[in-house]
Scaffold this active site. Structure first.
Site, mmCIF file in Angstrom:
data_model
loop_
_atom_site.group_PDB
_atom_site.id
_atom_site.type_symbol
_atom_site.label_atom_id
_atom_site.label_comp_id
_atom_site.label_asym_id
_atom_site.label_seq_id
_atom_site.Cartn_x
_atom_site.Cartn_y
_atom_site.Cartn_z
ATOM 1 N N LYS A 26 -39.456 -39.985 -54.897
ATOM 2 C CA LYS A 26 -38.998 -38.932 -53.986
ATOM 3 C C LYS A 26 -37.517 -38.631 -54.226
ATOM 4 C CE LYS A 26 -38.110 -38.051 -49.044
ATOM 5 N NZ LYS A 26 -38.310 -38.510 -47.648
ATOM 6 N N ASP A 39 -31.480 -34.787 -46.681
ATOM 7 C CA ASP A 39 -32.545 -34.466 -45.732
ATOM 8 C C ASP A 39 -31.955 -34.126 -44.366
ATOM 9 O OD1 ASP A 39 -34.925 -34.189 -44.388
ATOM 10 O OD2 ASP A 39 -35.451 -36.324 -44.400
ATOM 11 N N LYS A 93 -32.675 -33.035 -37.825
ATOM 12 C CA LYS A 93 -32.385 -34.403 -37.392
ATOM 13 C C LYS A 93 -31.207 -34.394 -36.422
ATOM 14 C CE LYS A 93 -33.929 -36.919 -41.508
ATOM 15 N NZ LYS A 93 -35.020 -37.674 -40.879
ATOM 16 N N ASP A 110 -31.825 -40.146 -49.437
ATOM 17 C CA ASP A 110 -33.247 -39.793 -49.417
ATOM 18 C C ASP A 110 -33.803 -39.492 -50.814
ATOM 19 O OD1 ASP A 110 -35.443 -39.777 -47.785
ATOM 20 O OD2 ASP A 110 -35.295 -37.658 -47.260
ATOM 21 N N ASP A 124 -39.540 -32.203 -41.039
ATOM 22 C CA ASP A 124 -38.867 -33.445 -41.417
ATOM 23 C C ASP A 124 -39.825 -34.420 -42.113
ATOM 24 O OD1 ASP A 124 -36.776 -35.151 -41.733
ATOM 25 O OD2 ASP A 124 -36.654 -35.791 -39.629
ATOM 26 N N GLU A 166 -41.032 -34.043 -44.957
ATOM 27 C CA GLU A 166 -40.982 -33.265 -46.204
ATOM 28 C C GLU A 166 -41.260 -34.111 -47.440
ATOM 29 O OE1 GLU A 166 -38.385 -34.642 -44.876
ATOM 30 O OE2 GLU A 166 -37.665 -35.666 -46.667
ATOM 31 N N ARG A 203 -43.525 -36.393 -48.050
ATOM 32 C CA ARG A 203 -44.940 -36.429 -48.422
ATOM 33 C C ARG A 203 -45.375 -35.093 -49.032
ATOM 34 N NH1 ARG A 203 -46.569 -37.765 -42.312
ATOM 35 N NH2 ARG A 203 -44.504 -38.702 -42.472
HETATM 36 N N1 BES Z 1 -36.105 -39.238 -44.913
HETATM 37 C C1 BES Z 1 -36.868 -39.539 -43.774
HETATM 38 C C2 BES Z 1 -37.233 -41.027 -43.648
HETATM 39 C C3 BES Z 1 -36.081 -41.981 -43.464
HETATM 40 C C4 BES Z 1 -35.680 -42.350 -42.200
HETATM 41 C C5 BES Z 1 -35.452 -42.549 -44.558
HETATM 42 C C6 BES Z 1 -34.631 -43.251 -42.033
HETATM 43 C C7 BES Z 1 -34.413 -43.447 -44.396
HETATM 44 C C8 BES Z 1 -34.007 -43.801 -43.123
HETATM 45 C C9 BES Z 1 -38.159 -38.746 -43.778
HETATM 46 O O1 BES Z 1 -38.117 -37.542 -44.438
HETATM 47 C C10 BES Z 1 -38.466 -38.439 -42.353
HETATM 48 O O2 BES Z 1 -37.698 -37.766 -41.751
HETATM 49 N N2 BES Z 1 -39.589 -38.962 -41.836
HETATM 50 C C11 BES Z 1 -39.962 -38.764 -40.481
HETATM 51 C C12 BES Z 1 -41.414 -38.397 -40.468
HETATM 52 C C13 BES Z 1 -41.882 -37.895 -39.127
HETATM 53 C C14 BES Z 1 -41.323 -36.518 -38.847
HETATM 54 C C15 BES Z 1 -43.390 -37.855 -39.123
HETATM 55 C C16 BES Z 1 -39.730 -40.064 -39.728
HETATM 56 O O3 BES Z 1 -39.924 -41.141 -40.299
HETATM 57 O O4 BES Z 1 -39.301 -39.997 -38.592
HETATM 58 MG MG MG Z 2 -37.488 -35.758 -43.357
HETATM 59 ZN ZN ZN Z 3 -36.813 -37.295 -46.074
#
Ligand code: BES
Ligand code: MG
Ligand code: ZN
Length: 498
Positions: A262, A267, A274, A285, A344, A346, A348
């Site tokens: 990825k 992000d 966020k 990210d 968010d 994104e 996947r």
């Molecule tokens: N980049 C984040 C995941 C992340 C969180 C990486 C903290 C490093 C530290 C990812 O894109 C994300 O935002 N995931 C969300 C998914 C949710 C919206 C289903 C999450 O984990 O909250």
């Molecule tokens: Mg995200």
């Molecule tokens: Zn992300």
């Protein structure tokens, strides 16, 4: 870092500091190698009672030898229960003393440990020193004040057998891959763009004839109809890219291991923005992309006899008037339509397109994706293990062995079928978010829809790619976690003639 080797203490060359190892045996401090004669000559009062030789304990002595003015006594604890990881940690703490004392040329007497092979001893010692001997200096705009600036330049290994030097050099090649991954994570998001990642891949290809690269720009990504990557990238001021690195280490075999990383260079969360407190570290990210680049560098430098294709879908997940929108449906490269439940989620999305593309174009025999995918994995496992999801027990077994070997630990998480229902959409084939409980599992189930039956493992490194504080031999910020794991995993595949 330059390594050299010499047979014994007598033949050692001048250096800034000499590390001598000690055990604690039945309450007594003992030399952890055969240098009792030298100890007498050095006049070290090891029975002075306050140095206990506990694991990682340090005692600096100022001496007046012609070869050095400092000796660092290093405790290795109980010699009978030593592991490679304990060695890494002990020598990492010695490295920190070297940094504070501005040691450039280091000598060390290799310990002799009955429970570890000579090669493993050298690996533990050198990996601990190398992993701790890192400083992020590439940032054009900022300096990171806590980082050591006085790195060790050379290490002379004293004692050990004939292969000590070649093992040390291998450690160095692997750790240089880790450094590369850390540097990429640590750099400003404004600098480490998809184009920068592409240029980095091209540099690797120029350096190693065994690596070839191909980079898809916006035009090619449109032509290929990677609708999910295009959706995520829409609001970004910089173009997306798909970076492909092909490593041929075993031309006699048709089998290829795919690594998909990825590469979200920043992000913001997109329109599902966020909040403050969650966005500040999001330059990390692209940690999965960094791991793939670091791993390819290391295996090319080592010349592993395996074939690997690395694929990195990369873009910023930005916000703007042309952002992709929650509630809208986009068509993936695989032909499945995807309803956006949350912009968010994104990672996947871009992985789904990259995975489908990789399978179609490169027909790999197995695929590992590595991604900072979910905050939930941090809640589940914390910073010392990554989340492993897989449809293949043999891959899990080998990844687990690699995790124990490198202490980049993996923990298998379940793919709970029942949770798949929560990804159902009324208007599309699938939705990109599902139930909140077990959301790291739900993310993996989403990816699995694009993998099909191919042997596959998903590594969620959201809690291990980036540290808020230094841990063991990892400095704070980018860790490069995953590079050593994958190098170890791929060298296990070497014997399977992949
Ligand atoms: N980049 C984040 C995941 C992340 C969180 C990486 C903290 C490093 C530290 C990812 O894109 C994300 O935002 N995931 C969300 C998914 C949710 C919206 C289903 C999450 O984990 O909250
Ligand atoms: Mg995200
Ligand atoms: Zn992300």
């Amino acid at each position: 870092m330059d390594f050299s080797a010499t047979a014994n203490l007598k033949s050692r060359k001048p250096s800034d500091l000499l590390i001598l190892p000690f055990f604690i045996l039945k309450g007594k401090v003992k030399a952890a190698a055969d240098f009792n004669d030298s100890l007498a000559a050095f006049n070290i009062p090891i029975d002075a009672q306050d140095f206990k030789a506990g694991q990682g304990e340090l005692q600096l002595l100022y001496v007046n030898h012609k070869q050095e003015k400092r000796i660092l006594m290093l405790g290795l604890g109980d010699g009978t229960s030593l592991t490679i990881e304990k060695l890494r940690c002990a020598y990492a703490s010695a490295a920190k003393t070297c940094h504070s004392k501005k040691v450039k040329a280091l000598s060390l007497l290799l310990p002799e440990i009955s429970s570890l092979s000579p090669d493993d001893i050298v690996r533990g010692v050198t990996e601990g020193l190398l992993l701790a001997n890192y400083s992020f200096t590439k940032n054009k705009h900022a300096t990171i004040k806590e980082q050591p600036r006085n790195l060790i330049h050379s290490i002379a290994l004293i004692g050990g057998n004939k292969s000590a030097l070649s093992i040390a050099k291998k450690s160095k090649l692997v750790c240089q891959g880790v450094y590369a991954a850390r540097d990429l994570v640590n750099g400003n998001a404004d600098d480490i763009t998809p184009q920068h990642l592409g240029a980095h891949a091209k540099q690797l290809a120029a350096q190693y004839p065994s690596i070839k690269t191909k980079i898809l720009g916006l035009k090619e990504i449109r032509k290929e109809k990677m609708g999910l990557l295009l959706a995520v990238s829409r609001a970004s001021a910089v173009d997306p890219a798909v970076i492909i690195l092909e490593y041929r280490g075993n031309p006699a075999s048709k089998k290829v291991v795919a690594l998909v990383g990825k590469g979200i260079t920043f992000d913001t969360g997109g329109l599902n923005l966020k909040p403050t407190g969650s966005m500040e570290t999001m330059r990390s990210d692209m940690g999965g992309a960094a791991t793939v680049l670091g791993t390819l560098q290391a295996i090319a430098a080592l010349g592993l006899k395996v074939n690997v294709v690395g694929v990195i879908p990369s873009t910023e997940n930005s916000i703007g008037s042309n952002s992709f929108k929650p509630g809208d449906v986009y068509l993936s490269y695989a032909g499945k339509s995807v309803e956006i439940g949350n912009t968010d989620a994104e990672g996947r999305l871009i992985l789904a397109d990259a995975i489908a593309y990789t399978i179609k174009r490169y027909a790999p025999s197995q695929l590992i994706d590595i991604a900072t995918l979910t905050g939930a994995i941090h809640i589940a496992l914390g910073p010392e293990a990554l989340g492993l999801f897989s449809n293949n027990d043999a891959m899990v077994e080998a990844l687990d062995a690699a995790g124990n070997d490198t202490f980049e630990r993996v923990w298998r998480m379940p793919l709970i079928r029942e949770y798949r229902d929560s990804l159902k959409s009324d208007i599309a084939d699938i939705k990109n978010i599902g139930m909140r409980g077990g959301s790291a599992i739900v993310a993996a189930l989403f990816l699995e829809e694009f993998v099909g039956k191919l042997p596959w493992a998903h590594l969620d490194i959201a809690s291990t790619a980036y540290y808020d504080e230094a841990r063991r031999y990892h400095p704070k910020l980018g860790t490069g976690f995953g590079v050593r794991l994958l190098v170890s995993y791929l060298s296990r595949q070497e014997s399977k003639k992949l």
